[in-house]
Design a protein around this motif. Structure first.
Motif, short mmCIF file in Angstrom:
data_model
loop_
_atom_site.label_atom_id
_atom_site.label_comp_id
_atom_site.label_asym_id
_atom_site.label_seq_id
_atom_site.Cartn_x
_atom_site.Cartn_y
_atom_site.Cartn_z
N LEU A 188 0.86 -1.19 0.00
CA LEU A 188 0.00 0.00 0.00
C LEU A 188 0.90 1.24 0.00
CD1 LEU A 188 -3.09 0.88 0.34
CD2 LEU A 188 -2.45 1.40 2.69
N PRO A 189 0.73 2.13 -0.97
CA PRO A 189 1.61 3.31 -1.02
C PRO A 189 1.57 4.09 0.30
CG PRO A 189 0.29 3.16 -3.02
CD PRO A 189 -0.22 2.11 -2.08
N VAL A 190 2.74 4.57 0.73
CA VAL A 190 2.85 5.23 2.03
C VAL A 190 1.96 6.47 2.10
CG1 VAL A 190 4.44 6.37 3.63
CG2 VAL A 190 5.17 4.32 2.40
N GLU A 191 1.87 7.21 1.01
CA GLU A 191 1.03 8.42 1.01
C GLU A 191 -0.43 8.05 1.27
OE1 GLU A 191 1.79 11.58 1.31
OE2 GLU A 191 3.81 10.73 1.42
N THR A 192 -0.87 6.95 0.68
CA THR A 192 -2.25 6.49 0.88
C THR A 192 -2.46 6.07 2.34
OG1 THR A 192 -2.12 5.59 -1.37
CG2 THR A 192 -4.00 4.91 -0.04
N ALA A 193 -1.48 5.33 2.88
CA ALA A 193 -1.57 4.87 4.27
C ALA A 193 -1.65 6.07 5.22
CB ALA A 193 -0.37 4.00 4.61
N LYS A 194 -0.83 7.08 4.95
CA LYS A 194 -0.83 8.28 5.80
C LYS A 194 -2.20 8.95 5.80
CE LYS A 194 3.98 9.85 5.60
NZ LYS A 194 4.91 10.64 4.79
N LYS A 195 -2.79 9.06 4.60
CA LYS A 195 -4.11 9.72 4.49
C LYS A 195 -5.17 8.94 5.27
CE LYS A 195 -3.45 11.94 0.05
NZ LYS A 195 -3.43 11.58 -1.37
N ILE A 196 -5.10 7.62 5.16
CA ILE A 196 -6.10 6.78 5.86
C ILE A 196 -5.96 6.98 7.37
CG2 ILE A 196 -6.86 4.42 6.34
CD1 ILE A 196 -5.87 3.68 3.51
N ARG A 197 -4.73 6.88 7.86
CA ARG A 197 -4.52 7.02 9.31
C ARG A 197 -4.93 8.40 9.80
NH1 ARG A 197 -5.12 2.05 10.60
NH2 ARG A 197 -3.30 0.70 10.61
N ALA A 198 -4.68 9.44 8.99
CA ALA A 198 -5.06 10.80 9.39
C ALA A 198 -6.59 10.88 9.54
CB ALA A 198 -4.57 11.80 8.37
N LYS A 199 -7.31 10.23 8.62
CA LYS A 199 -8.78 10.27 8.68
C LYS A 199 -9.31 9.45 9.85
CE LYS A 199 -9.61 10.97 3.78
NZ LYS A 199 -9.81 10.21 2.55
N GLN A 200 -8.58 8.36 10.19
CA GLN A 200 -9.07 7.48 11.27
C GLN A 200 -8.85 8.10 12.65
OE1 GLN A 200 -6.87 3.92 10.13
NE2 GLN A 200 -8.81 2.87 9.74
N GLY A 201 -7.88 9.00 12.76
CA GLY A 201 -7.62 9.64 14.05
C GLY A 201 -6.95 8.69 15.02
N ILE A 229 5.38 -13.67 12.02
CA ILE A 229 4.71 -12.40 12.32
C ILE A 229 5.19 -11.39 11.29
CG2 ILE A 229 4.44 -10.53 14.01
CD1 ILE A 229 3.19 -13.10 15.04
N HIS A 230 4.26 -10.69 10.67
CA HIS A 230 4.62 -9.66 9.69
C HIS A 230 4.23 -8.28 10.22
CE1 HIS A 230 5.30 -12.59 6.46
NE2 HIS A 230 4.25 -13.23 6.92
N ARG A 231 5.21 -7.40 10.16
CA ARG A 231 4.90 -5.99 10.46
C ARG A 231 5.34 -5.18 9.25
NH1 ARG A 231 6.86 -4.22 16.28
NH2 ARG A 231 6.08 -2.27 15.40
N PRO A 232 4.41 -4.95 8.31
CA PRO A 232 4.80 -4.26 7.07
C PRO A 232 5.41 -2.90 7.36
CG PRO A 232 2.53 -5.07 6.95
CD PRO A 232 2.98 -5.25 8.36
N LYS A 233 6.57 -2.65 6.74
CA LYS A 233 7.25 -1.37 6.96
C LYS A 233 7.91 -0.92 5.66
CE LYS A 233 8.34 -1.92 11.84
NZ LYS A 233 9.23 -2.55 12.77
N PRO A 234 7.13 -0.52 4.67
CA PRO A 234 7.75 -0.05 3.43
C PRO A 234 8.58 1.21 3.68
CG PRO A 234 5.38 0.36 3.41
CD PRO A 234 5.66 -0.42 4.65
N ALA A 235 9.51 1.48 2.77
CA ALA A 235 10.39 2.65 2.93
C ALA A 235 9.56 3.91 3.08
CB ALA A 235 11.30 2.75 1.71
N GLY A 236 9.92 4.71 4.07
CA GLY A 236 9.23 5.99 4.28
C GLY A 236 8.02 5.88 5.20
N SER A 237 7.77 4.67 5.74
CA SER A 237 6.55 4.47 6.56
C SER A 237 6.85 4.47 8.06
CB SER A 237 5.90 3.14 6.19
OG SER A 237 6.71 2.07 6.65
N GLU A 238 8.06 4.96 8.43
CA GLU A 238 8.50 4.86 9.83
C GLU A 238 7.45 5.41 10.82
OE1 GLU A 238 10.36 6.08 7.34
OE2 GLU A 238 11.67 4.33 7.11
N ARG A 239 6.75 6.45 10.40
CA ARG A 239 5.81 7.08 11.34
C ARG A 239 4.35 6.70 11.06
NH1 ARG A 239 7.95 11.49 14.06
NH2 ARG A 239 6.07 12.71 13.89
N VAL A 240 4.18 5.66 10.22
CA VAL A 240 2.81 5.23 9.88
C VAL A 240 2.58 3.81 10.40
CG1 VAL A 240 1.10 5.07 8.02
CG2 VAL A 240 3.16 6.46 7.70
N ASN A 241 1.44 3.61 11.03
CA ASN A 241 1.12 2.28 11.55
C ASN A 241 0.52 1.41 10.44
OD1 ASN A 241 0.15 0.02 12.81
ND2 ASN A 241 -1.35 1.08 14.10
#
Ligand SMILES: C[S@@+](CC[C@H](N)C(=O)[O-])C[C@H]1O[C@@H](n2cnc3c(N)ncnc32)[C@H](O)[C@@H]1O
Length: 255
Positions: A188-201, A229-241
Motif C-alpha cells: 500500500l503506497p505510504v502516502e495512501t496509508a498516511k491519508k487513511i490514518r489521518a482520517k481514522q484519528g 509475524i509480519h509488520r509491514p514497513k515499506p520505505a518511508g513508513s517509519e511514522r505510519v502504523n
C-alpha cells in the motif's frame, strides 16, 4: 369413579407437562443468542463498517488481495477460501478477481450479508461466494475444509483468541495457510496509508509491538511451529502504523 379420577389426574399432569415443554421450548427458541443480544452486531454497526469500506478504507483491499494472492500462489488453487469477519466482503471481491477459489464471508454480524451478496452480484461473482453466520471462537466448518483463511481487522474483537486461532487451525486443510491481522499490506503506497490514518484519528493507536507479542504467544500456546509475524514497513513508513499480521501453516499430512 376412582379410575375416572385417576384418568382425569393423569390427563391434567400430561397437559401441564406439555404446556411447560412448549412454553419452555418457545421461550428458548425465541430468546436471542447472547452474542447477538450484546447490541454490538446490529444493522447500524454493519452500515457504519460498509460506509468505511467504501470511503476511508477503500484503497486498502486491492493491494492486500494482490499480496495475499501472490504470496500464497492462489491463482493455481481451487476449493474454499474463508474470510473470517469479512463484514462488507470487499476483500473477498478483490480476492475473487485474482483467484479461482469459492470465498466464504464468515461473520458474526449477518446484517452484512444482503450488502455482500448484492456487491458480489454486481461484480459478477455471485456464483463464487457464500456467507455464513460464524463466531470465530466456534466455527461451524468441518475439519480440514479450507485452502486458506484470511482475516483483516477482526481478531481484536474475538472473545477468546486462543480458541479462535485453534478453530482456524482445525478448519485449515493440511498444507493450507492462514493470514490473520489488522492494518495494511506492504504494497500500500505510504502516502495512501498516511491519508487513511489521518482520517481514522487516534482510534488506531494500539500498541503494535504488544499485539505482535500476543499473536506470537498464541502460536506458542497452540504449538503451531510454522508461523511468521509480519509488520509491514515499506520505505518511508517509519511514522505510519501499517499494522500486524500472523501467517501460519498447517503441515501436510496433519489431517
Ligand atoms: C472492523 S470490521 C472489519 C471488516 C472487514 N474484515 C474489513 O476489513 O473490511 C470487523 C468485523 O469482524 C466481525 N467480527 C467481530 N467479532 C467476530 C467474531 N467473534 N467472529 C466473526 N466475526 C467477528 C464484525 O462483525 C465485523 O464485520
Amino acid at each position: 369413579m376412582v379410575l375416572w379420577d385417576n384418568i382425569q389426574l393423569s390427563r391434567r399432569f400430561y397437559l401441564i407437562v406439555l404446556t411447560l415443554f412448549f412454553c419452555g421450548g418457545c421461550c428458548f427458541s425465541s430468546k436471542p443468542s447472547p452474542l447477538l443480544s450484546a447490541g454490538k452486531y446490529t444493522e447500524q454497526s454493519a452500515l457504519g463498517m460498509i460506509k468505511a469500506s467504501r470511503g476511508v478504507l477503500a484503497p486498502v483491499y486491492a493491494p492486500l488481495a494482490e499480496q495475499i494472492a501472490a504470496d500464497f500462489d492462489l491463482d493455481k488453487k481451487t476449493g474454499i477460501g474463508i474470510d473470517l469477519g469479512s463484514g462488507p466482503g470487499t476483500l473477498i471481491i478483490e480476492l475473487c478477481k485474482r483467484t479461482q477459489l469459492h470465498w466464504v464471508n464468515a461473520d458474526i454480524n449477518p446484517h452484512f450479508f444482503p450488502y455482500f451478496y448484492k456487491s458480489a452480484e454486481e461484480h459478477g461473482f455471485g456464483h463464487r461466494v457464500s456467507a455464513m453466520f460464524a463466531d470465530a471462537c466456534a466455527l461451524a466448518f468441518r475439519d480440514n475444509y479450507a485452502e486458506i483463511i484470511v482475516s483483516r481487522g477482526s481478531f481484536h474483537f474475538w472473545k477468546d483468541k486462543v480458541r479462535a486461532f485453534s478453530e482456524i487451525y482445525r478448519v485449515l486443510k493440511p498444507g493450507a495457510v492462514a493470514y490473520i491481522g489488522r492494518g495494511f499490506s506492504e504494497n500500500l503506497p505510504v502516502e495512501t496509508a498516511k491519508k487513511i490514518r489521518a482520517k481514522q484519528g487516534k482510534k488506531m493507536n494500539y500498541d503494535v509491538e504488544k499485539t505482535a507479542n500476543e499473536l506470537r504467544q498464541i502460536m506458542i500456546d497452540l504449538g503451531i511451529k510454522k508461523c511468521y509475524i509480519h509488520r509491514p514497513k515499506p520505505a518511508g513508513s517509519e511514522r505510519v502504523n501499517y499494522g500486524v499480521w500472523v501467517e501460519f501453516h498447517k503441515p501436510e499430512g496433519n489431517g
